[in-house]
Design a protein around this motif. Structure first.
Motif, short mmCIF file in Angstrom:
data_model
loop_
_atom_site.label_atom_id
_atom_site.label_comp_id
_atom_site.label_asym_id
_atom_site.label_seq_id
_atom_site.Cartn_x
_atom_site.Cartn_y
_atom_site.Cartn_z
N UNK A 130 0.84 -1.20 0.00
CA UNK A 130 0.00 0.00 0.00
C UNK A 130 0.87 1.25 0.00
N UNK A 131 2.12 1.09 -0.41
CA UNK A 131 3.11 2.16 -0.28
C UNK A 131 3.15 3.12 -1.46
N UNK A 132 3.75 2.67 -2.60
CA UNK A 132 3.88 3.58 -3.74
C UNK A 132 3.70 2.83 -5.06
N UNK A 186 -11.25 3.41 -2.29
CA UNK A 186 -10.48 2.74 -1.25
C UNK A 186 -9.12 3.40 -1.11
N UNK A 187 -9.08 4.52 -0.40
CA UNK A 187 -7.82 5.25 -0.21
C UNK A 187 -6.88 4.44 0.69
N UNK A 188 -7.44 3.80 1.67
CA UNK A 188 -6.65 3.11 2.70
C UNK A 188 -5.62 2.15 2.12
N UNK A 189 -6.06 1.31 1.17
CA UNK A 189 -5.17 0.28 0.64
C UNK A 189 -4.47 0.70 -0.64
N UNK A 190 -4.60 1.98 -1.03
CA UNK A 190 -4.20 2.33 -2.39
C UNK A 190 -2.84 2.99 -2.49
N UNK A 191 -1.91 2.27 -3.10
CA UNK A 191 -0.61 2.87 -3.40
C UNK A 191 -0.75 3.92 -4.50
N UNK A 192 -1.78 3.75 -5.34
CA UNK A 192 -2.00 4.74 -6.40
C UNK A 192 -2.37 6.09 -5.77
N UNK A 193 -3.27 6.06 -4.78
CA UNK A 193 -3.66 7.30 -4.11
C UNK A 193 -2.46 7.95 -3.44
N UNK A 194 -1.66 7.13 -2.83
CA UNK A 194 -0.53 7.66 -2.06
C UNK A 194 0.51 8.30 -2.97
N UNK A 195 0.88 7.62 -4.06
CA UNK A 195 1.87 8.21 -4.99
C UNK A 195 1.31 9.46 -5.66
N UNK A 196 0.02 9.41 -6.00
CA UNK A 196 -0.58 10.59 -6.62
C UNK A 196 -0.62 11.77 -5.66
N UNK A 197 -0.98 11.50 -4.40
CA UNK A 197 -1.01 12.57 -3.40
C UNK A 197 0.34 13.28 -3.31
N UNK A 198 1.40 12.48 -3.26
CA UNK A 198 2.74 13.08 -3.12
C UNK A 198 3.10 13.87 -4.36
N UNK A 199 2.87 13.25 -5.53
CA UNK A 199 3.25 13.91 -6.77
C UNK A 199 2.44 15.19 -6.99
N UNK A 200 1.13 15.07 -6.82
CA UNK A 200 0.28 16.24 -7.08
C UNK A 200 0.61 17.37 -6.11
N UNK A 201 0.96 16.98 -4.88
CA UNK A 201 1.40 17.99 -3.92
C UNK A 201 2.66 18.70 -4.41
#
Lengths: 305, 305, 305
Positions: free
Chosen positions: A134-136, A165-180
């Motif tokens: 669920x990392x990146x 499903x944000x909790x289990x999503x590496x896609x959400x996490x990588x996108x959050x960092x990049x978009x930030x």
């Protein structure tokens, strides 16, 4: 100059922009009907694709990117491998690496495996994270950003909604960092049971449990995949209920001009209604095409002298 | 000049030395970080890898050797193939051969299958035995010998200990024959239940059931793999007991200067203690690297005009 | 000029003859022991092999044809793919197509899938039907015809017997259409339970439930495969009974001069007696070799400018 792609976290915004820019030429070739021009970038280089999780589409995307750059490739689907004979992960990687591997592309269900490889392998070996737990999932976030920039121009101040499903999503996490890093405004929408736990990192991210009017002003919305095969009603009452509250339904999208994205594979009529998935605002296949271009760009960037 | 590699038995010591010598150049490239130089040796040639037994590492080693020599390859994992539809082995091989195969690489759980193929296929088709039952695994013995020669020089009179499940081991058998041809002194150490049955062939091989001081004077020791997936206590009381009596433990190795080898995959803390597997006297990964070089050398030797 | 191979039905007899003629040069190379000459026909082109049904031999035949023409290939064995995650067929195909696929080779258990793809995919993408349900298997019929022409010359008025499970056989169906277009006389022989249902299409085809003296005057007989894995006595009493009534037994063939064909894999001593399968009148392996040549010819024909 040896570079890795362990995660978006390790990239500067300049590096992100550089990789996206490099993908433009490849993307043009991908849209053309002409033969793909020959490339010498990876001639004599060997890329090993280690997939500890099954993924036909991501694996194929990487393989085509590698082959079109002239690489020799070895793909190891590790479910049926020595790992099942009890060999440790690092022993397996060391063995394959001894066959002269210039770059590992690794997907694994455990977070941190690409970083573990980076610590153990020689500097001369490049590593690409193709999704770890669920990392990146950095190539996904890069292809998403490249797609968004193509449609929206600069992402500064743009409103991006990520839903599901944000909790289990590496896609959400990588996108959050990049978009930030590129200055976009990110809103996460999910059932309370699937909300993110990595709150310490989500500076600037807005978290909501209902859609409300989020879609009205969104520049783009990314629906995440519900892992049907893993979830048996433990996180939400039913798929029908999920669709009713968090699905990109035709009704919900009718007053919105937002682009619609999904990392795939789509569960139609759960995350996205059939009709919505096929409108011209849906850029899901555009993402896939950009995915091959981004993976070629990452490899080019990594093997730059 | 069409040559096969059916087993070590069929090779003269001159041929063994020739193949090992040919592997040296490839080995240098494998150790380098430069792109692998292009080769035309197998351009226009097709190699079919028929794996009736699963083996990620051996299959990948062969595939990379073939691709780096410019071959067109077809890999057939035969568990899920026509064989399961009831077709006979020779029918399957004949069908694949009709697609113009220049060389078959075959692994099979039955001893003698490569020899069977040699009898049935046209002379123009080369055959490499990639492991047949408990019979032979000639590329493994060649890579082991190449590794030993690199470390020890001439093998004449050198003391090589092979320890573990000798009974079921094609690795032990091919090594015994090869090391005998090059003049080394081989000692087999195993539980009585796993001692060799091919006593008529083991001229010059010493057989023991306990380690005693064998390691003290050994130039190299090869630990064989315990087939955890096949043996459920029928050959020895427990893995703990096996390790206590036949494992390459840190304690047992502390007064020895022997090189430590293993054909892989290693069961750590069964055949070899963790610490011992990672010392500089452990040359297990060296064996793997030499393996690709040997397979390239065998192909070069086979396709020599 | 973009062409597809959806079925034999869509080809004119001139197109059939053109493809067969193109295969002759490739066939010569396949019979030679020389390296296969390099081809640029598919350089820069990507062929995706989508196999929703397992088929080692057909898949390998296509892959070798593609590689020998210089293509970049992606083979997707779709049992273990996104399809199992619930993604629809067309979503899967659209995703793969977005990676820039110039030609799809598709095998599917449902009749009509290649035609469905043709309707949905852009004109620039070529499609080859590698077998769809009980509908068509056009490359098999083309390779059969090419083999027959090589042995018999013009097929006009030639007597071809097809025997076995006609009902479920796409091979029988494509052959019937093709042989009809080239003017041959086709006889279907099967148990009543396995007789064809597509009676409206079988103009000129003779249907029988017993062999009688059909083999005496036949120029060639094709035995079809009994799907042992699917049929448990529901269509005929037993394999022994099937062999007794419909098998190409040595006894039955002894007064005949017919060529013996089979699309493979053969169930020996069911459809064809061991002895009959290995006589010089048996041209089963010839069919396999011609199969690679035909697939190369089809690709050449499709990508002709």
């Amino acid at each position: 100059m040896n570079r890795d792609l362990l995660g978006i976290r390790q990239l500067s915004s300049d590096q992100i922009t550089d990789i996206i820019r490099r993908s433009d030429g490849y993307f043009l070739h991908l849209k053309s009907n002409d033969p793909f021009p020959e490339s010498q970038i990876l001639t004599g280089r060997t890329v090993a694709n280690l997939f500890f999780e099954n993924s036909t589409r991501t694996r194929t995307s990487f393989e085509l990117a590698e082959k079109r750059l002239g690489a020799t490739i070895a793909t190891l689907s590790m479910q049926s491998s020595s790992v099942s004979k009890g060999e440790s992960l690092m022993d397996t990687v060391n063995v394959i690496n001894s066959m002269k591997i210039d770059c590992f592309v690794i997907r694994h269900s455990s977070s941190g495996v690409p970083i573990l490889l980076r610590k153990h392998l020689p500097d001369s070996v490049r590593i690409i994270n193709a999704g770890d737990g669920a990392h990146e999932h950095p190539t996904q976030a890069l292809l998403d950003a490249a797609t968004l920039i193509e449609k929206l121009g600069s992402l500064k101040g743009k409103k991006i909604v990520i839903i599901g499903d944000i909790l289990h999503s590496r896609v959400a996490r990588s996108n959050m960092i990049l978009l930030g890093k590129l200055g976009a405004h990110v809103t996460f929408i999910s059932p309370p049971t699937l909300a993110p736990k990595f709150a310490e990192e989500i500076f600037g991210v807005e978290i909501r449990n209902d859609i409300g009017d989020s879609l009205k002003n969104a520049d783009a919305v990314m629906a995440l995949r519900i892992q049907l095969e893993r979830q048996s009603g433990s996180y939400f009452p039913s798929l029908t209920d999920f669709r009713a509250r968090y699905g990109l339904t035709t009704l919900r999208l009718q007053d919105s001009n937002t682009y619609i994205m999904h990392p795939g594979p789509v569960n139609r009529n759960v995350e996205i209604d059939d009709q919505a998935a096929d409108t011209e605002k849906s850029i899901i296949l555009h993402q896939v095409k950009r995915g091959v271009a981004i993976r070629m760009a990452v490899l080019e960037w990594m093997f730059e002298k």
